[in-house]
Motif scaffolding. Structure first.
Motif, short mmCIF file in Angstrom:
data_model
loop_
_atom_site.label_atom_id
_atom_site.label_comp_id
_atom_site.label_asym_id
_atom_site.label_seq_id
_atom_site.Cartn_x
_atom_site.Cartn_y
_atom_site.Cartn_z
N ILE A 10 0.84 -1.20 0.00
CA ILE A 10 0.00 0.00 0.00
C ILE A 10 0.87 1.25 0.00
N LEU A 11 1.93 1.25 0.81
CA LEU A 11 2.84 2.39 0.85
C LEU A 11 3.47 2.64 -0.51
N LYS A 12 3.94 1.57 -1.14
CA LYS A 12 4.58 1.70 -2.45
C LYS A 12 3.60 2.22 -3.49
N ALA A 13 2.37 1.68 -3.48
CA ALA A 13 1.37 2.06 -4.48
C ALA A 13 0.96 3.53 -4.35
N ASN A 14 1.07 4.08 -3.14
CA ASN A 14 0.65 5.45 -2.88
C ASN A 14 1.81 6.41 -2.66
N LEU A 64 5.61 6.06 5.19
CA LEU A 64 5.25 5.30 6.38
C LEU A 64 3.74 5.29 6.52
N ALA A 65 3.27 4.43 7.42
CA ALA A 65 1.86 4.39 7.79
C ALA A 65 1.72 4.46 9.30
N LEU A 66 0.70 5.17 9.76
CA LEU A 66 0.33 5.21 11.17
C LEU A 66 -1.05 4.57 11.29
N VAL A 67 -1.14 3.48 12.04
CA VAL A 67 -2.38 2.72 12.18
C VAL A 67 -2.89 2.91 13.60
N TYR A 68 -3.93 3.72 13.76
CA TYR A 68 -4.46 4.03 15.09
C TYR A 68 -5.29 2.87 15.64
N TYR A 69 -5.22 2.67 16.97
CA TYR A 69 -6.07 1.68 17.63
C TYR A 69 -6.34 2.12 19.07
N ASP A 70 -7.42 1.57 19.63
CA ASP A 70 -7.69 1.67 21.07
C ASP A 70 -8.56 0.49 21.45
N ILE A 117 11.06 12.34 5.06
CA ILE A 117 9.68 11.86 5.21
C ILE A 117 8.78 12.89 4.55
N GLY A 118 8.19 12.55 3.40
CA GLY A 118 7.36 13.50 2.69
C GLY A 118 5.88 13.22 2.77
N ARG A 119 5.52 11.92 2.77
CA ARG A 119 4.10 11.54 2.76
C ARG A 119 3.90 10.37 3.72
N ALA A 120 2.84 10.46 4.52
CA ALA A 120 2.53 9.41 5.50
C ALA A 120 1.08 9.00 5.36
N GLY A 121 0.83 7.69 5.41
CA GLY A 121 -0.53 7.17 5.37
C GLY A 121 -1.11 7.08 6.76
N LEU A 122 -2.38 7.41 6.89
CA LEU A 122 -3.06 7.38 8.18
C LEU A 122 -4.24 6.42 8.10
N VAL A 123 -4.28 5.47 9.05
CA VAL A 123 -5.37 4.50 9.14
C VAL A 123 -6.15 4.78 10.43
N ASP A 148 -5.12 9.62 3.82
CA ASP A 148 -5.99 8.62 4.44
C ASP A 148 -5.95 7.33 3.62
N ILE A 149 -5.45 6.25 4.22
CA ILE A 149 -5.39 4.95 3.54
C ILE A 149 -6.23 3.91 4.30
N THR A 150 -7.22 4.41 5.05
CA THR A 150 -8.04 3.51 5.87
C THR A 150 -8.73 2.46 5.02
N ASP A 151 -9.36 2.87 3.93
CA ASP A 151 -10.10 1.90 3.11
C ASP A 151 -9.18 0.83 2.53
N ALA A 152 -8.01 1.24 2.07
CA ALA A 152 -7.07 0.27 1.50
C ALA A 152 -6.59 -0.71 2.57
N PHE A 153 -6.38 -0.21 3.79
CA PHE A 153 -5.94 -1.08 4.88
C PHE A 153 -7.06 -2.04 5.27
#
Length: 388
Positions: free
Chosen positions: A19-23, A27-33, A119-125, A149-154
C-alpha cells in the motif's frame, strides 16, 4: 504468550508495504484503542488495556508500537511488534510514570528523518476514530508531511481471511456452540438474565476463549426490543421469548451464535409463526452466499420477504455481514452494498427485527466460510437449528 505468529505478522506487514509503495508513502500510522482494536490487532495480535496507540510501519517493513508506559511491558511480552515508544497522548490522563521514557511526535519525526533521510508523505489509518488532540499532535509533530488517508485500503486487507485466520474463527464458532448449549439450559422461569449470560461466558472462558466480540446479549420479553440488550437482573417470565447472543473469541478472532428461545420450554403457535419468518429469511439469505454475489443481491430476497409479510418497518439491521477480529466488520452486505463475496471471506447470516407489537425483538445468527462452491457452515449445529 502472543497470539500472532511471526510468519503471519510478516505477511501482513508486507501487504502494508505494498500500500505504501502504491501510494508513494514513506510510512503508515495505524491508530487503535480498546474500542477500535481490529486494525492494530491485525498487525500485532495484541491490544493494550487502559491506553491507546498506533502501529508505525515504514516502507522497508520495519515497525514499532506507539503507546503508553503502562502497557509497554505487556506489549513486549505479547505483541508481535515489540519495539515501543511512549507518548503522553496515548497514556492515562494525568497519571505519572517517573521511571518511563516518554517522547513526543517532533522527536519521533526527527528520529525517522535521521533513519530514512526524508519523510514527505505518510498514510493514516483510522483517523476518523482518533481523538482530536491525538490528530493535532501528529500533524504538528510531523510538520511539512502530507497525511494521506489509507483507511479503506488497509481495511480491504482484512476482507480475505488467511487459512490461519479461518482456523481461529472456526474454533471460536465451536466455543459458540458450547455457549448456546449452556445458555439454553439456563433459560427457565425465574432465572435472571444475568445468570443466562454467566452460563454462556463461563462455557467460553473455561474452554479457552480469549475474549468476546460483544457483551452477552440476553433480552427477555420487551427487553429484546433494545437490539443488543446486555443482561440485567430481570427474571425470565413464563410465556416470554428471550433473545440470546454471544461472540467468544479465539486468539482475537470471533465466532458467534444468536437465537430467540422460549422461557417455558416450547414455542406458542404465534411464536412458531415468528420463528418461521426468521428461518425463511435466513434460508433465503444463506442461498445467496455464492462467490461474486454483491451485497445488494444478498440482501434483496430477505428484504422482499419482510415487505410481503409486513415486517420491513421493524427491520433495523441488514441480513449479512463479515466476521473476523470484530463480530461484525466490513464489508457489510446491505441493500446498497456493491461489495462482492470471494472465496476466503467469512460471513454471518444475522436475521432480526425489533419493535414488533406482539413479538418484540428477535434474532437468529450463525456464520459461514465462503468457498468457490458456496457457504460452508462454521457451526453445522447452528446451521441445522436455524434452517430446519
Amino acid at each position: 504468550m502472543g497470539y500472532l505468529s511471526q510468519e503471519e505478522r510478516d505477511v501482513r506487514l508486507a501487504k502494508v508495504q505494498e500500500i505504501l509503495k502504491a501510494n508513494n508513502l514513506d510510512l503508515a500510522l495505524v491508530y487503535y484503542d480498546e474500542f477500535n482494536i481490529g486494525n492494530g490487532w491485525y498487525l500485532t495480535g495484541w491490544c493494550p488495556q487502559f491506553e491507546s496507540g498506533a502501529v508505525l510501519v515504514l516502507k522497508d517493513g520495519s515497525a514499532m508500537l506507539l503507546g503508553g508506559p503502562e502497557s509497554e511491558p505487556f506489549a513486549k511480552q505479547d505483541s508481535a511488534i515489540t519495539e515501543t515508544r511512549n507518548f503522553p497522548v496515548f497514556m492515562v490522563p494525568d497519571e505519572e510514570y517517573p521511571n518511563a521514557t516518554i517522547t513526543d511526535f517532533p522527536t519521533l519525526f526527527a528520529e525517522l528523518k535521521a533513519k530514512e533521510g526524508s519523510i514527505g508523505r505518510a498514510g493514516l489509518v483510522g483517523g476518523g476514530r482518533m481523538p482530536a488532540d491525538c490528530f493535532r499532535q501528529i500533524t504538528e509533530g510531523f510538520k511539512g508531511v502530507e497525511l494521506v488517508d489509507i483507511t479503506d485500503a488497509f481495511l480491504a486487507l482484512r476482507y480475505d481471511k488467511s487459512a490461519w485466520e479461518r482456523e481461529q474463527i472456526r474454533a471460536a464458532f465451536g466455543l459458540a456452540d458450547e455457549c448456546y448449549d449452556a445458555m439454553a439450559k439456563a433459560i427457565k422461569p425465574g432465572a435472571m438474565e444475568i445468570e443466562v449470560a454467566a452460563a454462556g461466558e463461563y462455557a467460553a472462558r473455561s474452554r479457552g476463549a480469549t475474549g468476546f466480540g460483544f457483551s452477552a446479549i440476553v433480552g427477555s420479553g420487551a427487553r429484546a426490543n433494545a437490539v443488543v440488550p446486555t443482561a440485567t437482573t430481570k427474571r425470565l417470565e413464563a410465556g416470554e421469548l428471550v433473545m440470546i447472543g454471544l461472540a467468544p473469541k479465539v486468539k482475537g478472532y470471533a465466532g458467534v451464535m444468536g437465537h430467540s428461545l422460549p422461557v417455558s420450554g416450547g414455542y406458542s403457535a404465534s411464536q412458531q409463526e415468528m420463528l418461521g419468518h426468521l428461518k425463511e429469511v435466513f434460508r433465503l439469505t444463506r442461498a445467496q452466499l455464492m462467490p461474486g454475489r454483491k451485497g445488494s443481491e444478498i440482501d434483496a430476497p430477505g428484504r422482499a420477504y419482510y415487505e410481503k409479510h409486513g415486517l420491513l418497518k421493524y427491520l433495523v439491521c441488514p441480513f449479512a455481514h463479515t466476521i473476523g477480529l470484530h463480530e461484525a466488520e466490513a464489508p457489510f452486505f446491505g441493500p446498497n452494498s456493491q461489495d462482492a463475496l470471494r472465496p476466503g471471506m467469512t460471513v454471518c447470516v444475522d436475521v432480526s427485527f425489533f419493535g414488533h407489537p406482539e413479538w418484540h425483538g428477535a434474532r437468529i445468527e450463525t456464520g459461514y466460510e465462503i468457498t468457490k462452491d458456496g457457504p460452508v457452515p462454521f457451526s453445522p449445529k447452528m446451521d441445522r437449528l436455524l434452517t430446519t
